[in-house]
Motif scaffolding. Structure first.
Motif, PDB file in Angstrom:
ATOM      1  N   SER A 155       6.665 -23.711   2.012  1.00 34.02           N
ATOM      2  CA  SER A 155       6.060 -24.763   2.816  1.00 34.02           C
ATOM      3  C   SER A 155       6.838 -24.865   4.122  1.00 34.02           C
ATOM      4  CB  SER A 155       6.092 -26.099   2.077  1.00 34.02           C
ATOM      5  OG  SER A 155       7.428 -26.508   1.939  1.00 34.02           O
ATOM      6  N   GLY A 156       6.246 -25.535   5.107  1.00 31.93           N
ATOM      7  CA  GLY A 156       6.892 -25.637   6.407  1.00 31.93           C
ATOM      8  C   GLY A 156       5.861 -25.418   7.480  1.00 31.93           C
ATOM      9  N   SER A 157       6.261 -25.613   8.747  1.00 30.36           N
ATOM     10  CA  SER A 157       5.243 -25.389   9.761  1.00 30.36           C
ATOM     11  C   SER A 157       5.556 -24.158  10.595  1.00 30.36           C
ATOM     12  CB  SER A 157       5.032 -26.633  10.613  1.00 30.36           C
ATOM     13  OG  SER A 157       6.161 -26.865  11.395  1.00 30.36           O
ATOM     14  N   PHE A 158       4.522 -23.397  10.848  1.00 32.29           N
ATOM     15  CA  PHE A 158       4.598 -22.151  11.599  1.00 32.29           C
ATOM     16  C   PHE A 158       3.898 -22.389  12.928  1.00 32.29           C
ATOM     17  CE2 PHE A 158       5.852 -18.964   8.340  1.00 32.29           C
ATOM     18  CZ  PHE A 158       5.903 -19.792   7.244  1.00 32.29           C
ATOM     19  N   ILE A 159       4.682 -22.498  14.006  1.00 32.52           N
ATOM     20  CA  ILE A 159       4.067 -22.797  15.303  1.00 32.52           C
ATOM     21  C   ILE A 159       3.953 -21.503  16.086  1.00 32.52           C
ATOM     22  CG2 ILE A 159       4.214 -24.234  17.363  1.00 32.52           C
ATOM     23  CD1 ILE A 159       6.175 -26.007  15.628  1.00 32.52           C
ATOM     24  N   TRP A 160       2.746 -20.962  16.124  1.00 35.33           N
ATOM     25  CA  TRP A 160       2.496 -19.668  16.772  1.00 35.33           C
ATOM     26  C   TRP A 160       1.993 -19.912  18.176  1.00 35.33           C
ATOM     27  CZ3 TRP A 160       3.393 -14.624  15.730  1.00 35.33           C
ATOM     28  CH2 TRP A 160       2.671 -13.654  16.433  1.00 35.33           C
ATOM     29  N   LYS A 161       2.800 -19.596  19.168  1.00 34.05           N
ATOM     30  CA  LYS A 161       2.448 -19.818  20.574  1.00 34.05           C
ATOM     31  C   LYS A 161       1.889 -21.222  20.795  1.00 34.05           C
ATOM     32  CE  LYS A 161       1.610 -15.127  21.943  1.00 34.05           C
ATOM     33  NZ  LYS A 161       0.661 -14.239  22.566  1.00 34.05           N
ATOM     34  N   GLY A 162       2.577 -22.198  20.255  1.00 38.72           N
ATOM     35  CA  GLY A 162       2.192 -23.579  20.477  1.00 38.72           C
ATOM     36  C   GLY A 162       1.198 -24.144  19.475  1.00 38.72           C
ATOM     37  N   GLU A 163       0.574 -23.268  18.658  1.00 38.62           N
ATOM     38  CA  GLU A 163      -0.406 -23.781  17.696  1.00 38.62           C
ATOM     39  C   GLU A 163       0.261 -23.952  16.337  1.00 38.62           C
ATOM     40  OE1 GLU A 163      -4.565 -22.387  15.519  1.00 38.62           O
ATOM     41  OE2 GLU A 163      -3.344 -20.940  16.630  1.00 38.62           O
ATOM     42  N   ALA A 164       0.298 -25.201  15.858  1.00 37.46           N
ATOM     43  CA  ALA A 164       0.997 -25.470  14.595  1.00 37.46           C
ATOM     44  C   ALA A 164       0.091 -25.163  13.409  1.00 37.46           C
ATOM     45  CB  ALA A 164       1.450 -26.919  14.542  1.00 37.46           C
ATOM     46  N   LEU A 165       0.604 -24.389  12.465  1.00 36.49           N
ATOM     47  CA  LEU A 165      -0.151 -24.036  11.275  1.00 36.49           C
ATOM     48  C   LEU A 165       0.700 -24.359  10.053  1.00 36.49           C
ATOM     49  CD1 LEU A 165      -1.148 -20.423  12.386  1.00 36.49           C
ATOM     50  CD2 LEU A 165      -2.664 -22.395  12.367  1.00 36.49           C
ATOM     51  N   ASP A 166       0.026 -24.759   8.952  1.00 34.94           N
ATOM     52  CA  ASP A 166       0.805 -24.866   7.723  1.00 34.94           C
ATOM     53  C   ASP A 166       0.792 -23.485   7.051  1.00 34.94           C
ATOM     54  OD1 ASP A 166      -1.721 -24.678   6.801  1.00 34.94           O
ATOM     55  OD2 ASP A 166      -1.714 -26.529   5.624  1.00 34.94           O
ATOM     56  N   TYR A 167       1.515 -23.340   5.931  1.00 34.73           N
ATOM     57  CA  TYR A 167       1.681 -22.005   5.384  1.00 34.73           C
ATOM     58  C   TYR A 167       0.365 -21.351   4.952  1.00 34.73           C
ATOM     59  CZ  TYR A 167       3.503 -18.082   2.714  1.00 34.73           C
ATOM     60  OH  TYR A 167       3.747 -16.829   2.231  1.00 34.73           O
ATOM     61  N   PRO A 168      -0.534 -22.076   4.251  1.00 31.80           N
ATOM     62  CA  PRO A 168      -1.798 -21.422   3.878  1.00 31.80           C
ATOM     63  C   PRO A 168      -2.584 -20.922   5.094  1.00 31.80           C
ATOM     64  CG  PRO A 168      -1.518 -23.446   2.634  1.00 31.80           C
ATOM     65  CD  PRO A 168      -0.410 -23.408   3.634  1.00 31.80           C
ATOM     66  N   ALA A 169      -2.558 -21.698   6.170  1.00 30.30           N
ATOM     67  CA  ALA A 169      -3.274 -21.279   7.370  1.00 30.30           C
ATOM     68  C   ALA A 169      -2.578 -20.068   7.997  1.00 30.30           C
ATOM     69  CB  ALA A 169      -3.336 -22.428   8.380  1.00 30.30           C
ATOM     70  N   TRP A 170      -1.248 -20.091   7.973  1.00 31.46           N
ATOM     71  CA  TRP A 170      -0.483 -18.959   8.514  1.00 31.46           C
ATOM     72  C   TRP A 170      -0.806 -17.683   7.734  1.00 31.46           C
ATOM     73  CZ3 TRP A 170       1.918 -16.824  12.348  1.00 31.46           C
ATOM     74  CH2 TRP A 170       2.829 -15.784  12.125  1.00 31.46           C
ATOM     75  N   LYS A 171      -0.864 -17.821   6.400  1.00 25.40           N
ATOM     76  CA  LYS A 171      -1.153 -16.662   5.558  1.00 25.40           C
ATOM     77  C   LYS A 171      -2.493 -16.036   5.929  1.00 25.40           C
ATOM     78  CE  LYS A 171      -0.768 -16.648   0.853  1.00 25.40           C
ATOM     79  NZ  LYS A 171      -0.455 -17.189  -0.487  1.00 25.40           N
ATOM     80  N   LYS A 172      -3.474 -16.910   6.239  1.00 23.85           N
ATOM     81  CA  LYS A 172      -4.804 -16.394   6.576  1.00 23.85           C
ATOM     82  C   LYS A 172      -4.803 -15.640   7.900  1.00 23.85           C
ATOM     83  CE  LYS A 172      -8.018 -19.234   4.064  1.00 23.85           C
ATOM     84  NZ  LYS A 172      -8.073 -20.692   4.044  1.00 23.85           N
ATOM     85  N   ARG A 173      -3.928 -16.069   8.823  1.00 21.48           N
ATOM     86  CA  ARG A 173      -3.994 -15.457  10.154  1.00 21.48           C
ATOM     87  C   ARG A 173      -2.904 -14.432  10.387  1.00 21.48           C
ATOM     88  NH1 ARG A 173      -5.567 -20.720  13.304  1.00 21.48           N
ATOM     89  NH2 ARG A 173      -7.034 -21.424  11.721  1.00 21.48           N
ATOM     90  N   VAL A 174      -2.147 -14.108   9.342  1.00 26.89           N
ATOM     91  CA  VAL A 174      -0.962 -13.288   9.556  1.00 26.89           C
ATOM     92  C   VAL A 174      -1.313 -11.843   9.904  1.00 26.89           C
ATOM     93  CG1 VAL A 174      -0.522 -12.498   7.202  1.00 26.89           C
ATOM     94  CG2 VAL A 174       1.389 -13.068   8.681  1.00 26.89           C
ATOM     95  N   ARG A 175      -2.491 -11.386   9.442  1.00 31.44           N
ATOM     96  CA  ARG A 175      -2.867 -10.001   9.712  1.00 31.44           C
ATOM     97  C   ARG A 175      -3.037  -9.765  11.210  1.00 31.44           C
ATOM     98  NH1 ARG A 175      -6.113  -5.533   9.243  1.00 31.44           N
ATOM     99  NH2 ARG A 175      -7.799  -6.416  10.449  1.00 31.44           N
TER     100      ARG A 175
END
Lengths: 469, 266
Positions: free
Chosen positions: A316-336
């Motif tokens: 768990s935690g927040s993944f802020i990709w170029k300013g867009e904050a995602l939680d882990y499930p959302a990060w997992k979906k966009r990681v590819r």
């Protein structure tokens, strides 16, 4: 006791079906009580030599053997594996697969029980004690850290009370702390129990610190033989250490790519309770940055990389990709397409039956013949493009695995221990590839226990705390 | 639903299997002689098929259920068992209906279901909770071929390693495969097929990686005297020394027999 522990006279060996000899006219004498390092590049015959000393050659692997081999003054080629196993203990490079039983007690007693030794309990307990595994007596193998599994494999052979120990590359799969642990056990065996120790080792520092003598093999022959100190100096001269980078201490200039906040990552134990490996962890990665993550085994390097790659469950935690904050499930979906992960065991990277197919699969829709060829060329893999990645030698397999990672054109390249288990020459060529990996838009994170990566390659080093294992 | 699928992950299944066999050595059932358990299980694999009476079958089933409870069968395996039994019962009823049966078909279906339930629960109680080494030893004592004996113990050693490799390969190939968005019906179908394809194609690299491991394992077996130990009398004696038939085993067999006899006769 005047005969040397080991004596090889003009030994040649050829594997069945091979075009060339793996050992050529090799002569070597190892005195009782010595601590010998054997070094040399892949394919120089080191492992073949080990298999000959423990009797796997010629009893199990039949090939063309010439010359004579004496163990404790007796002809080894005429002895069975069982007879030799009581004189020569062997821990192979893939030690994890050498461990055959589920629990520590069973594993260590396995050899003595099979050879029908009635005092197996004593032998087992002494071997466990000698290898410093007393507090893990009642553990299962899968509960032990990598270093302890190595010690367990060692204990399994020590239980047969051999007076010669042959260890194939103890440090290749272990971090510095675990390597120390294994070597200090070997040193004690050597000094206090008078055992003769042979190790295959590439690290000059370790050779200088622990060994008494050093030989180098080349093309199945002895290239040179020297004291450990001189040998280490020769190796250092052959492969000069990488230049350390001067770090200015300034913040790197690239834009922030990924900000990781309050990361919690771990796993569930058998009672389904969450066990943290990383807790409250934060990290900022910038474009173009090179980051080395260092720490001992079990401190969470791999966990961090896998969390970044979206390959773990309990995160768990927040993944802020170029300013867009995602939680882990959302990060997992966009990681590819964003992050690519190259695992520590490079063999797992290969999904297809040739390196070329794997690279083109990794490129996805962007793949075309010219691009694939260019990448193969850059990684020095052109000649190997049709080969199955799993069957390449250590260094080539690593390079191919890194190439597959790079082929995904990620913005975040995550490499897990890219130089572990390599001989000096392969390690150098992998390092050269790493040095070339530079893309102003890409951040590269390497989890490693190789100081050269941390000091010569990285812009920044993150040392994780050992949380104890 | 997503909560449920989240729990039934490969990790979860692995943990449940490991928990079953690795962490319950101290139950009453686990302390019995493994040979006794094997014979006991064999009996209950056959006996229920010779019983027709619902009362006797219920008695036998209750006995097996108590043993399963005492051996701490894990949640996952128990749920799989219950699902299997319910499925069998329903399909029996459906078949009966299809061939023109009516409510009278319920009783025979119930009896058949009880038979299946007893047989499978007995196997579950013994095999999913027994220490694999003990099982291997008991098999060897009954002179099963050595490859079978060895596969049992090596299987348990390899299972977590192979499962870990498989998970890693699936995750890595998922990370490299363009997965369609699960939108609309065709999207969902394509999304599902894509995942199925990944799961199946991961077996190819898995087998090659495992084959590489097996080579090292077979050399290690040779070195550690596995093959010579199978023939060696002294070695056999050492290994079988840990098998001992005690009063506890006799009591277990006696009580089981008594209960069954009572169920059948009374």
């Amino acid at each position: 006791m005047s005969s040397p522990a080991l004596e090889l006279n003009n030994v040649s060996f050829r594997y069945p079906g091979a075009a060339e000899d793996s050992l050529r006219d090799l002569s070597l004498k190892v005195e009782r009580g010595s601590f010998l390092a054997i070094t040399g590049s892949n394919g120089s015959g080191k492992t073949t030599l080990c298999k000959l000393l423990v009797g796997l050659i010629p009893n199990y692997i039949q090939g063309k053997t010439e010359g004579s081999v004496f163990v404790n003054g007796k002809d080894a080629l005429a002895q069975s594996i069982g007879e030799l196993a009581r004189q020569v203990g062997f821990v192979c490079q893939d030690f994890e697969n050498q461990v055959l039983c589920p629990s520590v007690l069973q594993e260590v007693a396995y050899g003595p029980v099979n050879y029908g030794l009635a005092n197996y309990g004593e032998l087992r307990d002494k071997a466990i004690e000698d290898c410093g595994l007393a507090e893990f007596r009642d553990s299962y193998v899968w509960q032990l850290s990598g270093g302890r599994v190595h010690l367990l494999a060692l204990a399994g052979t020590l239980a047969l009370t051999p007076d010669i120990l042959v260890i194939d590359e103890p440090t290749s799969q272990l971090d510095a702390g675990n390597a120390e642990m294994v070597y200090s056990v070997l040193r004690r065996m050597n000094r206090e129990e008078g055992k003769t120790v042979l190790v295959i080792e590439h690290n000059p520092d370790i050779i200088a610190r622990y060994c008494t003598a050093c030989v180098k093999m080349e093309g199945g022959r002895l290239a040179w033989s020297d004291t450990a100190e001189n040998g280490a100096a020769r190796l250092n001269a052959e492969y000069p250490p990488f230049q350390k980078r001067q770090r200015s201490g300034e913040e790197p200039g690239g834009d922030v790519l990924l900000e990781l906040r309050d990361l919690w990552a771990g796993y569930r134990d058998l009672k389904e309770e969450p066990v943290p490996v990383l807790n409250d962890f934060s990290l900022t990665l910038r474009e173009g940055e090179r980051v080395a993550v260092t720490a001992g085994n079990g401190a969470g390097k791999t966990t961090l990389l896998k969390a970044l790659a979206g390959q773990l469950k309990e995160v768990s935690g927040s993944f802020i990709w170029k300013g867009e904050a995602l939680d882990y499930p959302a990060w997992k979906k966009r990681v590819r397409g964003r992050a690519a992960y190259v695992p520590q065991n490079p063999a797992l990277s290969f999904l297809k039956d040739s390196v070329e197919k794997d690279i083109s699969f990794a490129m996805g829709s962007a793949a075309d013949g010219a691009k694939v060829r260019e990448l193969l060329e850059n990684f020095g893999l052109s000649r190997l493009s049709g080969r199955d990645g799993r069957l390449l030698s250590g260094g080539q397999m690593r390079k191919a695995a890194i190439a597959i990672g790079a082929a995904q054109s990620p913005r975040l390249l995550l490499l897990d221990e890219p130089t572990s288990g390599l001989d000096a020459a392969s390690r150098r060529s992998v390092m050269e590839i790493l040095m070339k990996l530079s893309d102003p838009g890409m951040a590269c994170v390497i989890a490693t226990h190789d100081r050269a990566i941390a000091e010569s390659w990285a812009d920044r080093e993150i040392a994780l705390d050992r949380q104890d294992s | 639903m997503s909560r449920f699928t989240d729990r039934i992950s490969s990790d979860f299944i692995m943990r449940q299997l490991m928990k079953g066999t690795m962490s319950q050595r101290d139950t009453i059932i686990c302390r019995l002689d493994p040979r006794v358990l094997l014979v006991w299980q064999l009996f209950f694999a056959v006996a229920p098929f010779f019983l027709r009476d619902l009362k006797a079958l219920t008695a036998v089933f209750l006995l097996v259920a108590v043993v399963a409870f005492l051996s701490h069968v894990t949640l996952l395996i128990f749920c799989l068992f219950v699902l299997g039994v319910i499925e069998k019962f329903i399909s029996l009823l459906v078949i009966a209906r299809f061939f023109g049966g009516n409510s009278e078909a319920v009783l025979p279906a119930l009896i058949l279901m009880l038979k299946f339930a007893t047989v499978s629960l007995a196997a579950v109680a013994v095999y999913t909770t027994m220490d694999p080494e003990k099982l291997a030893l008991a098999l060897e004592w009954f002179r099963f071929p050595s490859w079978l004996v060895f596969s049992v113990s090596l299987g348990y050693r390899m299972l977590p390693i192979i499962a870990e490799d498989y998970t890693a390969i699936v995750l890595l190939s998922r990370a490299r495969t363009p997965i369609p968005e699960p939108e609309g019906i065709t999207g969902r179908i394509r999304w599902f097929l894509c995942h199925v394809k990944i799961l199946f194609s991961a077996f190819y690299p898995l087998m090659l990686n495992t084959a590489k491991r097996i080579r090292v394992i077979s050399e290690a077996l040779e070195l550690r005297g596995f093959y010579s130990g199978r023939q060696d009398a002294a070695s056999k004696q050492l290994r079988f020394a840990s098998l001992s038939f005690s009063g506890r085993d006799a009591a277990f067999l006696g009580l089981s027999a008594l209960w069954c006899a009572a169920g059948v006769l009374l």
